[in-house]
Design an enzyme around this catalytic site. Structure first.
Site, PDB file in Angstrom:
ATOM      1  N   ALA A  49      49.770  16.222  48.600  1.00  0.00           N
ATOM      2  CA  ALA A  49      48.341  16.101  48.328  1.00  0.00           C
ATOM      3  C   ALA A  49      48.069  15.715  46.882  1.00  0.00           C
ATOM      4  O   ALA A  49      47.206  14.871  46.600  1.00  0.00           O
ATOM      5  CB  ALA A  49      47.632  17.413  48.667  1.00  0.00           C
ATOM      6  N   TRP A 107      44.898  19.452  50.204  1.00  0.00           N
ATOM      7  CA  TRP A 107      44.767  18.316  51.123  1.00  0.00           C
ATOM      8  C   TRP A 107      43.311  18.010  51.430  1.00  0.00           C
ATOM      9  O   TRP A 107      42.907  16.850  51.520  1.00  0.00           O
ATOM     10  CB  TRP A 107      45.530  18.579  52.418  1.00  0.00           C
ATOM     11  CG  TRP A 107      46.855  17.903  52.462  1.00  0.00           C
ATOM     12  CD1 TRP A 107      48.073  18.485  52.601  1.00  0.00           C
ATOM     13  CD2 TRP A 107      47.102  16.488  52.350  1.00  0.00           C
ATOM     14  NE1 TRP A 107      49.062  17.528  52.578  1.00  0.00           N
ATOM     15  CE2 TRP A 107      48.498  16.295  52.427  1.00  0.00           C
ATOM     16  CE3 TRP A 107      46.283  15.373  52.187  1.00  0.00           C
ATOM     17  CZ2 TRP A 107      49.086  15.040  52.350  1.00  0.00           C
ATOM     18  CZ3 TRP A 107      46.860  14.120  52.112  1.00  0.00           C
ATOM     19  CH2 TRP A 107      48.257  13.960  52.193  1.00  0.00           C
ATOM     20  N   LYS A 113      60.301  20.268  59.692  1.00  0.00           N
ATOM     21  CA  LYS A 113      60.837  19.827  58.397  1.00  0.00           C
ATOM     22  C   LYS A 113      60.825  20.976  57.390  1.00  0.00           C
ATOM     23  O   LYS A 113      61.668  21.010  56.489  1.00  0.00           O
ATOM     24  CB  LYS A 113      60.091  18.600  57.883  1.00  0.00           C
ATOM     25  CG  LYS A 113      58.591  18.790  57.666  1.00  0.00           C
ATOM     26  CD  LYS A 113      58.229  19.206  56.268  1.00  0.00           C
ATOM     27  CE  LYS A 113      56.712  19.313  56.113  1.00  0.00           C
ATOM     28  NZ  LYS A 113      56.324  19.909  54.836  1.00  0.00           N
ATOM     29  N   SER A 150      54.285  13.005  52.382  1.00  0.00           N
ATOM     30  CA  SER A 150      53.278  12.920  51.327  1.00  0.00           C
ATOM     31  C   SER A 150      53.033  14.284  50.694  1.00  0.00           C
ATOM     32  O   SER A 150      53.274  15.319  51.303  1.00  0.00           O
ATOM     33  CB  SER A 150      51.964  12.389  51.909  1.00  0.00           C
ATOM     34  OG  SER A 150      51.559  13.196  53.000  1.00  0.00           O
TER      35      SER A 150
END
Length: 220
Positions: free
Chosen positions: A143, A11, A194, A141
């Site tokens: 990375a 990231w 999550k 998303s």
């Protein structure tokens, strides 16, 4: 704009490249000196983002004081387990103070023991900051896809809409969009929870259960 990214993982590199493309002065701080030197020399992380070249406008070093000098935006892309200790290192740096300094956290996780969210940890250690100076950037998303320029939209959680709008302009790219949400707590918790749901979903696959069962899990 002078931007420092804490963390040379996937990231950290992906966001650094995205921001460097917009002619910002971007620096990556990486705690591991040997890894920092490898990134600086090879301009690639074969273990984190193979095939992705680090933008030439990105400077890389393990010298925290040097990387914080004159920084306007600090992006934290570290494991949640080290956020507190790194913030303690930052606190002693007089250069990172002032109402126009901004922090964006990419960190997902809840601190062990205290059960604090990452923005709470940051504010507790950098107690001279106002809560409006901290924003959260969260998914959905990956990375590696951001690094490859695949169209991506993410959530930018911030309490102050004006600051959120400013950050949206900073992160804006052809294939990268941020959408403001003022629920910092909710976004941070969802970013952590999550992972738990993903593990549970994997267990359902292992039990050869179906979409109805996954739907029940996600709905509840």
């Amino acid at each position: 704009m002078k931007i420092t990214v804490l963390g040379g993982g996937g990231w950290g590199i992906a966001i650094s490249n995205l921001l460097a493309e917009k002619n910002n002065e971007v620096r990556i701080w990486e705690f591991d000196k040997a890894y920092a030197e490898l990134l600086h020399t090879t301009r690639e992380s074969k273990s984190k983002l193979p095939g992705i070249t680090i933008h030439p406008n990105v400077g890389i070093s393990s010298d925290l004081q040097a990387q914080l000098a004159g920084v306007e935006l600090l992006i934290i892309a570290l494991p949640s387990t080290v956020v507190r200790s790194v913030c303690r290192l930052i606190k002693g740096n007089q250069g990172f103070r002032g109402p126009r300094k901004l922090i964006v956290s990419l960190v997902k996780g809840i601190e062990n023991g205290s059960l604090m969210r990452m923005s709470e940890v940051i504010l507790q250690e950098l107690d001279y900051l106002d809560p409006t100076q901290i924003a959260i950037l969260s998914g959905p998303s990956h990375a590696e896809e951001v690094a490859r320029g695949i169209p991506t939209s993410v959530v930018l959680a911030a309490k102050d809409e004006k600051i959120a709008t400013r950050l949206q302009d900073i992160f804006y790219a052809e294939n990268f969009r941020t959408y403001w949400n003022n629920d910092v707590t909710g976004v941070e918790l969802c970013g952590s929870y999550k992972n738990v749901i993903a593990i549970a979903t994997g267990i359902l696959d292992g039990l050869n259960l179906g979409d109805n069962t996954k739907g029940a899990l996600l709905t509840r």
